[in-house]
Design an enzyme around this catalytic site. Structure first.
Site, PDB file in Angstrom:
ATOM      1  N   ASN A   1       0.866  -1.193   0.000  1.00  0.00           N
ATOM      2  CA  ASN A   1       0.000   0.000   0.000  1.00  0.00           C
ATOM      3  C   ASN A   1       0.897   1.236   0.000  1.00  0.00           C
ATOM      4  OD1 ASN A   1      -1.817   2.059   0.502  1.00  0.00           O
ATOM      5  ND2 ASN A   1      -2.168   1.491   2.653  1.00  0.00           N
TER       6      ASN A   1
ATOM      7  N   LYS B   1       0.113   4.319  -0.344  1.00  0.00           N
ATOM      8  CA  LYS B   1      -0.521   5.539   0.195  1.00  0.00           C
ATOM      9  C   LYS B   1      -0.269   6.727  -0.747  1.00  0.00           C
ATOM     10  CE  LYS B   1       0.320   3.578   4.707  1.00  0.00           C
ATOM     11  NZ  LYS B   1       0.355   3.743   6.137  1.00  0.00           N
TER      12      LYS B   1
ATOM     13  N   HIS C   1      -9.268   1.260   5.220  1.00  0.00           N
ATOM     14  CA  HIS C   1      -7.959   1.462   5.866  1.00  0.00           C
ATOM     15  C   HIS C   1      -8.142   2.421   7.045  1.00  0.00           C
ATOM     16  CE1 HIS C   1      -3.843   2.711   6.547  1.00  0.00           C
ATOM     17  NE2 HIS C   1      -3.471   1.614   5.909  1.00  0.00           N
TER      18      HIS C   1
ATOM     19  N   GLU D   1      -6.492   4.826   8.089  1.00  0.00           N
ATOM     20  CA  GLU D   1      -6.286   6.248   7.771  1.00  0.00           C
ATOM     21  C   GLU D   1      -7.550   6.841   7.150  1.00  0.00           C
ATOM     22  OE1 GLU D   1      -2.698   5.750   5.516  1.00  0.00           O
ATOM     23  OE2 GLU D   1      -1.626   5.203   7.354  1.00  0.00           O
TER      24      GLU D   1
ATOM     25  N   GLU E   1      -5.164  -4.937  10.855  1.00  0.00           N
ATOM     26  CA  GLU E   1      -4.163  -3.886  10.995  1.00  0.00           C
ATOM     27  C   GLU E   1      -4.427  -3.079  12.269  1.00  0.00           C
ATOM     28  OE1 GLU E   1      -2.194  -2.797   7.039  1.00  0.00           O
ATOM     29  OE2 GLU E   1      -3.937  -1.535   7.252  1.00  0.00           O
TER      30      GLU E   1
ATOM     31  N   GLY F   1       2.611   2.296  10.639  1.00  0.00           N
ATOM     32  CA  GLY F   1       3.570   3.392  10.444  1.00  0.00           C
ATOM     33  C   GLY F   1       4.288   3.820  11.709  1.00  0.00           C
TER      34      GLY F   1
ATOM     35  N   SER G   1       3.664  -2.101  10.376  1.00  0.00           N
ATOM     36  CA  SER G   1       5.122  -2.099  10.575  1.00  0.00           C
ATOM     37  C   SER G   1       5.785  -3.431  10.219  1.00  0.00           C
ATOM     38  CB  SER G   1       5.464  -1.683  12.015  1.00  0.00           C
ATOM     39  OG  SER G   1       5.036  -0.347  12.236  1.00  0.00           O
TER      40      SER G   1
HETATM   41  C1  PEP Z   1      -0.595   0.218   6.076  1.00  0.00           C
HETATM   42  O1  PEP Z   1      -0.684   1.412   5.857  1.00  0.00           O
HETATM   43  O2  PEP Z   1      -1.483  -0.543   5.684  1.00  0.00           O
HETATM   44  C2  PEP Z   1       0.573  -0.270   6.793  1.00  0.00           C
HETATM   45  C3  PEP Z   1       0.530  -1.492   7.243  1.00  0.00           C
HETATM   46  O3  PEP Z   1       1.612   0.605   6.960  1.00  0.00           O
HETATM   47  P1  PEP Z   1       3.049   0.284   7.585  1.00  0.00           P
HETATM   48  O4  PEP Z   1       3.519  -1.032   7.005  1.00  0.00           O
HETATM   49  O5  PEP Z   1       3.911   1.413   7.189  1.00  0.00           O
HETATM   50  O6  PEP Z   1       2.863   0.176   9.054  1.00  0.00           O
END
Ligand code: PEP
Length: 252
Positions: free
Chosen positions: A9, A11, A97, A99, A169, A175, A215
C-alpha cells in the site's frame, strides 16, 4: 492450502516517474520467480495505475487501488468508480484502511457499500480492520474488530465472502515501527476466522485469506507470515523500497 498475499500500500507516495522506476524494479526482481501459492499486489496512487498496468501486463504481479467510491458513476467530484479502476486492470481494492476511517470518515456502513460494489464488479476487496491502542488497552479489541467484520460483510453471500481478503491492521502498529507480536497477530487473525465462521460456516472461514499489517519489515515478516492463521501481509512503508522485494523473496 490458502494462497499467501503480499500487498504493498503505497498511500500518497511516489510521482508517476518515481512509481515507474519502482514498478520496473519489482517486475525485474520478482515476476520470474513467483509461484501460484503467492500473490503479490501493488497499490500505487490512482495517478500511476495506468502506467503500472502497462508495465505489469503479462506478469504475475497484480494491481490494486487504495480506495473507490461505492456508486457506479455520478456527481461525486474527485471520486473514482469501480469501472474506472477495472478499465485500468485493477483487480484488488483496499477498503476501510484506518487512515481513511480516521481522516475521511469512512464508516462501517460506507465500507460495506464499497465492499458490495467491488464484489458486484468481480474485483477483490482488501478489507482493513483493527483496533486503536486505547481500545486494546481497555480490552475492547476483539469486540471492535468483530463489529467491523460483521458490518463489512453485511449482505455479502458466502461465495462472495470467500473472495474477500481481510487485513488485520492494529492502528497502533501502522507506520509506528511497533509491530504486533506474532502471538498478538495470530490471536487476532484466528479470532477473525472464528467470527467469519459464525457469520457463514467453518468451511467458508477456512477459505478466506487473512493478512496482518502494521510495521511489517524484512526483520519480522517471515515470523509473522509463518503463523497458521496469517496468510500474508499488507505493507505500507516497506513497500516503497526494495525491501518489499526482499520480503517477498522470503516467501518463495
Ligand atoms: C498500512 O498502511 O497498511 C501499513 C501497514 O503501513 P506500515 O507497514 O507502514 O505500518
Amino acid at each position: 492450502m490458502r494462497k499467501k498475499y503480499i500487498i504493498g500500500n503505497w498511500k500518497m507516495n511516489k510521482t508517476n516517474s518515481e512509481a515507474k522506476e519502482l514498478i520496473a524494479l519489482f517486475k525485474e526482481e520478482l515476476s520470474g520467480s513467483l509461484n501460484e501459492n503467492i500473490q503479490v499486489v501493488v497499490c500505487p496512487p490512482y495517478t500511476s495505475l495506468d502506467m503500472a498496468n502497462s508495465l505489469l501486463d503479462n506478469t504475475n504481479i497484480k494491481l490494486g487501488a487504495q480506495n473507490v467510491h461505492y456508486a457506479p458513476n455520478g456527481a461525486y467530484t474527485g471520486e473514482i468508480s469501480i469501472s474506472m479502476l477495472k478499465d485500468l486492470g485493477v483487480e484488488f481494492c483496499i477498503v476501510g484502511h484506518s487512515e481513511r476511517r480516521a481522516m475521511f470518515v469512512e464508516t462501517d456502513k460506507l465500507v460495506n457499500l464499497k465492499v458490495q460494489e467491488i464484489l458486484k464488479n468481480k474485483l477483490k476487496p482488501v478489507i482493513c480492520v483493527g483496533e486503536t491502542l486505547e481500545e486494546r488497552e481497555y480490552g475492547k479489541y476483539k469486540e471492535v474488530v468483530k463489529t467491523q467484520i460483521e458490518q463489512a460483510l453485511k449482505n455479502i453471500d458466502s461465495l462472495c465472502a470467500q473472495s474477500c481478503v481481510i487485513a488485520y491492521e492494529p492502528v497502533w502498529a501502522i507506520g509506528t515501527g511497533k509491530n504486533a507480536t506474532v502471538e498478538q497477530a495470530q490471536e487476532m487473525c484466528e479470532f477473525i476466522r472464528y467470527v467469519i465462521s459464525q457469520i457463514y460456516e467453518i468451511q467458508v472461514s477456512q477459505k478466506v485469506s487473512i493478512l496482518y499489517g502494521g510495521s511489517v519489515n524484512i526483520n519480522n515478516s517471515k515470523d509473522i507470515m509463518s503463523a497458521p492463521d496469517i496468510d500474508g501481509a499488507l505493507i505500507g512503508g516497506a513497500s516503497l523500497k526494495s525491501e518489499f522485494i526482499d520480503i517477498v523473496k522470503t516467501q518463495i
